[in-house]
Design a protein around this motif. Structure first.
Motif, PDB file in Angstrom:
ATOM      1  N   LEU A 178       0.873  -1.181   0.000  1.00 27.90           N
ATOM      2  CA  LEU A 178       0.000   0.000   0.000  1.00 27.90           C
ATOM      3  C   LEU A 178       0.905   1.223   0.000  1.00 27.90           C
ATOM      4  CD1 LEU A 178      -1.240  -2.167   2.377  1.00 27.90           C
ATOM      5  CD2 LEU A 178      -3.188  -0.749   1.831  1.00 27.90           C
ATOM      6  N   THR A 179       0.485   2.257  -0.700  1.00 25.19           N
ATOM      7  CA  THR A 179       1.305   3.462  -0.773  1.00 25.19           C
ATOM      8  C   THR A 179       0.437   4.708  -0.883  1.00 25.19           C
ATOM      9  OG1 THR A 179       3.130   4.553  -1.950  1.00 25.19           O
ATOM     10  CG2 THR A 179       1.579   3.299  -3.293  1.00 25.19           C
ATOM     11  N   ASP A 180       1.048   5.848  -0.576  1.00 26.28           N
ATOM     12  CA  ASP A 180       0.387   7.135  -0.731  1.00 26.28           C
ATOM     13  C   ASP A 180       0.865   7.851  -1.999  1.00 26.28           C
ATOM     14  OD1 ASP A 180       2.988   7.731   0.051  1.00 26.28           O
ATOM     15  OD2 ASP A 180       2.414   9.057   1.685  1.00 26.28           O
ATOM     16  N   ASP A 181       1.650   7.160  -2.827  1.00 22.44           N
ATOM     17  CA  ASP A 181       2.273   7.736  -4.015  1.00 22.44           C
ATOM     18  C   ASP A 181       1.668   7.097  -5.270  1.00 22.44           C
ATOM     19  OD1 ASP A 181       4.066   8.033  -6.259  1.00 22.44           O
ATOM     20  OD2 ASP A 181       5.673   8.560  -4.873  1.00 22.44           O
ATOM     21  N   GLY A 182       0.914   7.889  -6.040  1.00 30.52           N
ATOM     22  CA  GLY A 182       0.257   7.381  -7.243  1.00 30.52           C
ATOM     23  C   GLY A 182       1.225   6.822  -8.275  1.00 30.52           C
ATOM     24  N   TRP A 183       2.374   7.480  -8.448  1.00 34.39           N
ATOM     25  CA  TRP A 183       3.365   6.993  -9.413  1.00 34.39           C
ATOM     26  C   TRP A 183       3.890   5.631  -8.977  1.00 34.39           C
ATOM     27  CZ3 TRP A 183       8.436   5.472  -9.014  1.00 34.39           C
ATOM     28  CH2 TRP A 183       9.097   5.256 -10.213  1.00 34.39           C
ATOM     29  N   LEU A 184       4.220   5.491  -7.700  1.00 35.18           N
ATOM     30  CA  LEU A 184       4.731   4.212  -7.191  1.00 35.18           C
ATOM     31  C   LEU A 184       3.658   3.132  -7.277  1.00 35.18           C
ATOM     32  CD1 LEU A 184       6.992   2.574  -5.854  1.00 35.18           C
ATOM     33  CD2 LEU A 184       6.183   3.438  -3.638  1.00 35.18           C
ATOM     34  N   GLN A 185       2.433   3.495  -6.962  1.00 37.45           N
ATOM     35  CA  GLN A 185       1.322   2.547  -7.053  1.00 37.45           C
ATOM     36  C   GLN A 185       1.210   2.008  -8.480  1.00 37.45           C
ATOM     37  OE1 GLN A 185      -2.561   4.254  -6.333  1.00 37.45           O
ATOM     38  NE2 GLN A 185      -3.382   2.316  -5.642  1.00 37.45           N
ATOM     39  N   SER A 186       1.293   2.879  -9.458  1.00 34.26           N
ATOM     40  CA  SER A 186       1.235   2.474 -10.860  1.00 34.26           C
ATOM     41  C   SER A 186       2.431   1.604 -11.231  1.00 34.26           C
ATOM     42  CB  SER A 186       1.191   3.710 -11.756  1.00 34.26           C
ATOM     43  OG  SER A 186       1.313   3.349 -13.102  1.00 34.26           O
ATOM     44  N   ARG A 187       3.597   1.995 -10.786  1.00 35.13           N
ATOM     45  CA  ARG A 187       4.835   1.244 -11.088  1.00 35.13           C
ATOM     46  C   ARG A 187       4.749  -0.188 -10.570  1.00 35.13           C
ATOM     47  NH1 ARG A 187       8.639   1.079 -14.486  1.00 35.13           N
ATOM     48  NH2 ARG A 187      10.565   0.226 -13.710  1.00 35.13           N
ATOM     49  N   ILE A 188       4.145  -0.365  -9.394  1.00 33.40           N
ATOM     50  CA  ILE A 188       4.025  -1.694  -8.791  1.00 33.40           C
ATOM     51  C   ILE A 188       2.913  -2.504  -9.461  1.00 33.40           C
ATOM     52  CG2 ILE A 188       3.371  -2.926  -6.679  1.00 33.40           C
ATOM     53  CD1 ILE A 188       4.664  -0.517  -5.128  1.00 33.40           C
ATOM     54  N   ALA A 189       1.774  -1.889  -9.700  1.00 34.22           N
ATOM     55  CA  ALA A 189       0.578  -2.625 -10.112  1.00 34.22           C
ATOM     56  C   ALA A 189       0.439  -2.843 -11.615  1.00 34.22           C
ATOM     57  CB  ALA A 189      -0.668  -1.917  -9.581  1.00 34.22           C
ATOM     58  N   GLU A 190       0.928  -1.927 -12.422  1.00 35.44           N
ATOM     59  CA  GLU A 190       0.698  -2.019 -13.863  1.00 35.44           C
ATOM     60  C   GLU A 190       1.548  -3.119 -14.505  1.00 35.44           C
ATOM     61  OE1 GLU A 190      -1.446  -0.381 -15.841  1.00 35.44           O
ATOM     62  OE2 GLU A 190      -2.309   0.523 -14.045  1.00 35.44           O
ATOM     63  N   PRO A 191       0.910  -4.053 -15.220  1.00 33.78           N
ATOM     64  CA  PRO A 191       1.634  -5.160 -15.848  1.00 33.78           C
ATOM     65  C   PRO A 191       2.713  -4.718 -16.837  1.00 33.78           C
ATOM     66  CG  PRO A 191      -0.720  -5.597 -15.861  1.00 33.78           C
ATOM     67  CD  PRO A 191      -0.536  -4.182 -15.384  1.00 33.78           C
ATOM     68  N   ARG A 192       2.543  -3.553 -17.448  1.00 35.89           N
ATOM     69  CA  ARG A 192       3.534  -3.109 -18.442  1.00 35.89           C
ATOM     70  C   ARG A 192       4.921  -2.889 -17.826  1.00 35.89           C
ATOM     71  NH1 ARG A 192       0.383   1.719 -17.961  1.00 35.89           N
ATOM     72  NH2 ARG A 192       1.620   3.413 -17.102  1.00 35.89           N
ATOM     73  N   HIS A 193       4.973  -2.702 -16.507  1.00 32.96           N
ATOM     74  CA  HIS A 193       6.260  -2.499 -15.842  1.00 32.96           C
ATOM     75  C   HIS A 193       6.947  -3.823 -15.507  1.00 32.96           C
ATOM     76  CE1 HIS A 193       5.538   1.745 -15.711  1.00 32.96           C
ATOM     77  NE2 HIS A 193       4.416   1.574 -15.045  1.00 32.96           N
TER      78      HIS A 193
END
Length: 181
Positions: A53-68
């Motif tokens: 869990l994070t408070d950072d939208g960029w980090l959240q996307s980096r972790i969750a998005e399959p393209r990464h």
């Protein structure tokens, strides 16, 4: 600086803060008292282990998005003996209803020294089980369960052990550790 919460999500808990059963302890709200953090990815209610869990939208996307292609490692107790043929199929990728999965790293492992599950996995003396470690870079809905079922090894227990460099090792079920990133 961003906050990252490493939560060991117990079996039976939803990967969300609201929407559980009225008065039940089945959401993250009963486990995490850190304001303004949101799950980076999900674990279904029947799965356990590391939820970030994070408070950072960029980090959240980096972790969750399959393209990464962030690596996720799961420990799966499966029904049946995980033989070489099944492991080979998993390592090449298997065909699911929503298409072929990317190749996975997979190996048979001894039963890991993990916490007891509540409720325990149903034990059947007449049906053997085994454990595998499976590393994937995708995050489709119930992907590991569907992959193991596709090769004839239904999942009995699923624990996400690692996401990228973060691990659930040393974090008791229902507790979390915070780090600054």
């Amino acid at each position: 600086m961003s906050q990252l919460v490493l939560l060991n999500k117990p079996f039976g808990v939803l990967s969300q803060f609201t929407g559980g059963k009225e008065g039940a302890d089945d959401t993250l709200a009963h486990l995490v008292d850190v304001p303004d953090v949101y799950p980076a990815g999900r674990l279904d209610k029947d799965s356990e282990g590391l939820l970030l869990l994070t408070d950072d939208g960029w980090l959240q996307s980096r972790i969750a998005e399959p393209r990464h292609k962030m690596t996720k490692t799961y420990l799966a107790q499966v029904e049946g003996e995980a033989d070489d043929a099944a492991l080979e199929k998993l390592s090449r990728g298997v065909i699911l209803k929503d298409g072929k999965t990317r190749p996975a790293r997979v190996k048979r492992i001894d039963p890991p020294p993990v916490w007891d599950r509540d409720p325990p996995v149903r034990y059947r003396e007449s049906v053997p089980d085994s454990w595998i470690a499976l590393e994937i870079t995708e995050g489709r809905n119930r992907q590991v369960r569907r992959m193991t079922a596709a090769v004839g090894l239904p999942t009995l227990r699923l624990i996400r052990w690692r996401v990228g460099d973060w691990s659930v090792d040393g974090i008791a079920p229902g507790t979390y550790r915070m780090i600054d990133v």
